[in-house]
Design a protein around this motif. Structure first.
Motif, PDB file in Angstrom:
ATOM      1  N   ALA A   1      35.838  33.370  38.770  1.00  0.00           N
ATOM      2  CA  ALA A   1      37.129  33.394  38.076  1.00  0.00           C
ATOM      3  C   ALA A   1      37.135  32.435  36.896  1.00  0.00           C
ATOM      4  O   ALA A   1      37.528  32.797  35.778  1.00  0.00           O
ATOM      5  N   GLU A   2      36.696  31.217  37.137  1.00  0.00           N
ATOM      6  CA  GLU A   2      36.706  30.198  36.080  1.00  0.00           C
ATOM      7  C   GLU A   2      35.746  30.549  34.950  1.00  0.00           C
ATOM      8  O   GLU A   2      36.084  30.411  33.775  1.00  0.00           O
TER       9      GLU A   2
ATOM     10  N   ASN B   1      33.889  33.195  44.390  1.00  0.00           N
ATOM     11  CA  ASN B   1      35.003  33.826  43.667  1.00  0.00           C
ATOM     12  C   ASN B   1      35.689  32.839  42.733  1.00  0.00           C
ATOM     13  O   ASN B   1      36.084  33.203  41.617  1.00  0.00           O
ATOM     14  N   GLN B   2      35.850  31.599  43.151  1.00  0.00           N
ATOM     15  CA  GLN B   2      36.468  30.584  42.299  1.00  0.00           C
ATOM     16  C   GLN B   2      35.609  30.325  41.067  1.00  0.00           C
ATOM     17  O   GLN B   2      36.109  30.268  39.941  1.00  0.00           O
TER      18      GLN B   2
ATOM     19  N   ASP C   1      43.546  39.779  38.244  1.00  0.00           N
ATOM     20  CA  ASP C   1      43.333  39.369  39.634  1.00  0.00           C
ATOM     21  C   ASP C   1      42.025  38.591  39.794  1.00  0.00           C
ATOM     22  O   ASP C   1      41.967  37.605  40.536  1.00  0.00           O
ATOM     23  N   ILE C   2      40.982  39.007  39.092  1.00  0.00           N
ATOM     24  CA  ILE C   2      39.702  38.292  39.167  1.00  0.00           C
ATOM     25  C   ILE C   2      39.861  36.890  38.607  1.00  0.00           C
ATOM     26  O   ILE C   2      39.428  35.908  39.217  1.00  0.00           O
ATOM     27  N   GLU C   3      40.500  36.767  37.441  1.00  0.00           N
ATOM     28  CA  GLU C   3      40.668  35.450  36.819  1.00  0.00           C
ATOM     29  C   GLU C   3      41.595  34.548  37.626  1.00  0.00           C
ATOM     30  O   GLU C   3      41.501  33.330  37.536  1.00  0.00           O
ATOM     31  N   ARG C   4      42.476  35.113  38.413  1.00  0.00           N
ATOM     32  CA  ARG C   4      43.363  34.322  39.277  1.00  0.00           C
ATOM     33  C   ARG C   4      42.759  34.096  40.649  1.00  0.00           C
ATOM     34  O   ARG C   4      43.408  33.534  41.529  1.00  0.00           O
ATOM     35  N   CYS C   5      41.544  34.575  40.838  1.00  0.00           N
ATOM     36  CA  CYS C   5      40.825  34.435  42.107  1.00  0.00           C
ATOM     37  C   CYS C   5      41.534  35.181  43.241  1.00  0.00           C
ATOM     38  O   CYS C   5      41.511  34.753  44.387  1.00  0.00           O
TER      39      CYS C   5
ATOM     40  N   LYS D   1      36.960  33.610  32.798  1.00  0.00           N
ATOM     41  CA  LYS D   1      38.040  33.173  31.912  1.00  0.00           C
ATOM     42  C   LYS D   1      37.491  32.326  30.759  1.00  0.00           C
ATOM     43  O   LYS D   1      37.875  32.502  29.608  1.00  0.00           O
TER      44      LYS D   1
END
Length: 194
Positions: A16-17, A12-13, A46-50, A20
């Protein structure tokens, strides 16, 4: 996306990165990516903020909207020359209710891409997929058990040792309706018209 806690967090991290980064490199606003992908802006945030755990279907929509592959987003895409992927770096992107799994083993960069998957489905498990972009084709080979493959009201049994080719540009599903585990490999080819 599901899997063990640390695996999910790691994937997920990375997702997200990379989303973005791709979005910013393409100078896409969250609003524009949301519109192109057909996903709410709040979900993208929410996805981009993990803070969200995107499904395979959601990753497919986001990657198609940015003309990249899911493999690009989860970082198992090809690199110049040779790109080796260690077992710990192969992401699990689906977990069935009884512990089945789908792992994206490797893939090429998008928008025209090829992906290699390994699926295990325990008895009673089912995965339903929305339509992929027009021209997407899936090639499957069943290594163990009998896979049920459904598309547009049709149901097909693919037995152990058998293969199937399916156009995936319509909603479809894979299911294990037997009492034994089903294991299959799948290659996905997606070509975007220009």
């Amino acid at each position: 996306m599901t899997g063990t806690g640390s695996d999910v967090e790691r994937v997920n991290q990375a997702v997200a990165e990379r989303i973005k980064t791709f979005r910013k490199n393409q100078k896409l606003s969250l609003d524009e990516l949301s519109r192109r992908a057909g996903i709410s802006k709040g979900m993208l945030v929410d996805i981009e903020r993990c803070l969200a755990n995107p499904s395979i279907a959601m990753l497919c929509k986001i990657s198609a909207a940015m003309s990249v592959s899911v493999a690009d987003i989860v970082d198992v895409a090809e690199q110049p020359s040779v790109h080796l992927i260690a077992p710990r770096d192969i992401p699990q992107l689906w977990e069935g209710e009884s512990g089945g799994s789908a792992r994206l083993l490797a893939g090429t960069s998008g928008p025209d891409m090829v992906e290699l998957w390994r699926w295990e489905m325990h008895p009673g498990e089912r995965y339903t997929s929305p339509a992929h972009p027009e021209g997407t084709c899936e090639l499957l080979h069943v290594e163990q058990g009998t896979l049920i493959l459904g598309r547009e009201g049709q149901r097909h049994e693919v037995g152990c040792g058998s293969s199937a080719i399916m156009r995936a540009d319509a909603p479809h599903y894979y299911a294990n309706e037997s009492g034994e585990k089903v294991v299959f490999t799948m290659a996905v080819s997606e070509r975007h018209s220009r």
